[in-house]
Scaffold this motif. Structure first.
Motif: not given
Lengths: 158, 190
Positions: B70-71, B52, B59, B48-49, B66-67, B61-62, B57, B44-46
């Motif tokens: 990569r996650l 978000l 990261l 949720f990131v 990619k987020i 600027d990425v 709201v 859930l950590g990944m």
């Protein structure tokens, strides 16, 4: 300061009464606590795994650590608030629970580590810092937050 | 009928030596549960990131893709560990869990979250060339991310609630709750 008196007072407070009397509300607080733990863990992991060159390798580590830290702070605040509510309901039990105090010690270490060591360091340009230092910080960070979470889960078992 | 079949299966599982062993082993059971809970930070950590980021709201600027890309691997590793430890937790206490209204709700919500993730993923892929660099993704992506966050928080609640005995079978409670929990008459809840 008399710690025991504080815990006795906490359990008898309105907060303590609400936490004790309404199982549903308590379970909701636990849910909020766990969800923010997931978020806190997520922000810690993306930063540390980036520093260790395991994940997000094509994103600058400065960018990852800045972005993650904003949500780390949110998650930490929500965790602390829901945690205070949870401990109010079982204050005396927590007082006599070794894992509760182990968790608090680990938590204090974690917060101190983040705001006194990790953040001041990671705010700098990472390319100017020695790679071993960044990796050391990442390993220390994962270790301390894992300890906090594991001790937390173990409060309920002991 | 279905409830009888499920219960018979659960009783068969529960009668196995390994099931009892797991249930009665203090360290083994608690470490499996600890692993299940702590792996929330990976899975859930990944997730949720990613959510978000898709809400615009975190990261920002990425690039969004990619987020997400990569996650994905660490998230799926976490998911795999959660499924394995979750199945083991079920295996240790099958009879009560089968008749838990919260466990049943959790399974339904998991299916819903799975469907949402599938739709969400396709939407992200389809729109990738257009908004990838935008700090705030389009509305339909944000809705998917919001729904994902809501569903997973509800899943945490349902999972946490399994441990409580509020609506266990055998309690004096409404017929609806007994139906929802799949209580089979004349069978002890434990």
């Amino acid at each position: 300061m008399d710690v025991m008196a504080f815990f006795t007072w906490l359990e008898g407070s309105t907060l303590g009464h609400i936490a004790k009397s309404y199982g549903g509300v308590y379970a909701m607080a636990q849910t909020v606590h766990l969800a923010s733990m997931a978020l806190l863990g997520g922000t810690v992991l993306i930063t540390d795994l980036r520093l260790l060159n395991v994940a997000l390798r094509d994103v600058p580590s400065n960018v990852v650590s800045e972005g993650a830290h904003k949500w780390f702070k949110v998650a930490l605040a929500v965790i602390l608030l829901s945690g205070v509510f949870m401990v109010a309901g079982v204050a005396m039990k927590a007082y006599y629970n070794d894992f509760y105090w182990a968790k608090m010690a680990a938590l204090a270490t974690g917060i101190l580590f983040v705001f006194a060591v990790k953040r001041p360091l990671l705010r700098k340009d990472h390319s100017l810092l020695p790679p071993w230092l960044l990796k050391l910080v990442a390993i220390a960070s994962i270790t301390v937050w894992f300890t906090v979470a594991a001790c937390g889960r173990w409060i309920g078992f002991s | 009928m279905l409830n009888e079949v499920l219960l018979t299966f659960a009783q068969w599982l529960g009668a196995q030596q390994w099931s009892t062993g797991l249930h009665e082993s203090f360290y083994m059971y608690n470490w499996i549960e600890t692993t299940h809970v702590l792996t929330l930070t990976v899975f859930l950590g990944m997730l949720f990131v990613i959510d978000l980021r898709m809400l615009g709201v975190a990261l920002t600027d990425v690039p969004a893709s990619k987020i997400a890309e990569r996650l994905d691997l660490p998230m799926m590793i976490g998911f795999t560990v959660m499924i394995i430890t979750g199945l083991l937790l079920f295996y240790a206490i099958p009879v009560r869990t089968t008749q838990s209204v919260w466990f049943r709700l959790k399974v339904i919500l998991l299916i819903a979250a799975g469907i949402n993730a599938w739709i969400f993923r396709n939407r992200m892929k389809a729109a990738k060339p257009t908004w990838d660099l935008d700090p705030v993704p389009p509305k339909n992506v944000r809705i998917g991310a919001g729904l994902s966050l809501t569903l997973w928080i509800a899943i945490i609640f349902a999972g946490r609630a399994i441990a409580y005995d509020w609506f266990d079978c055998g309690k004096d409670q409404s017929a609806f709750l007994n139906w929802a929990a799949g209580c089979v008459a004349d069978v002890a809840a434990h």
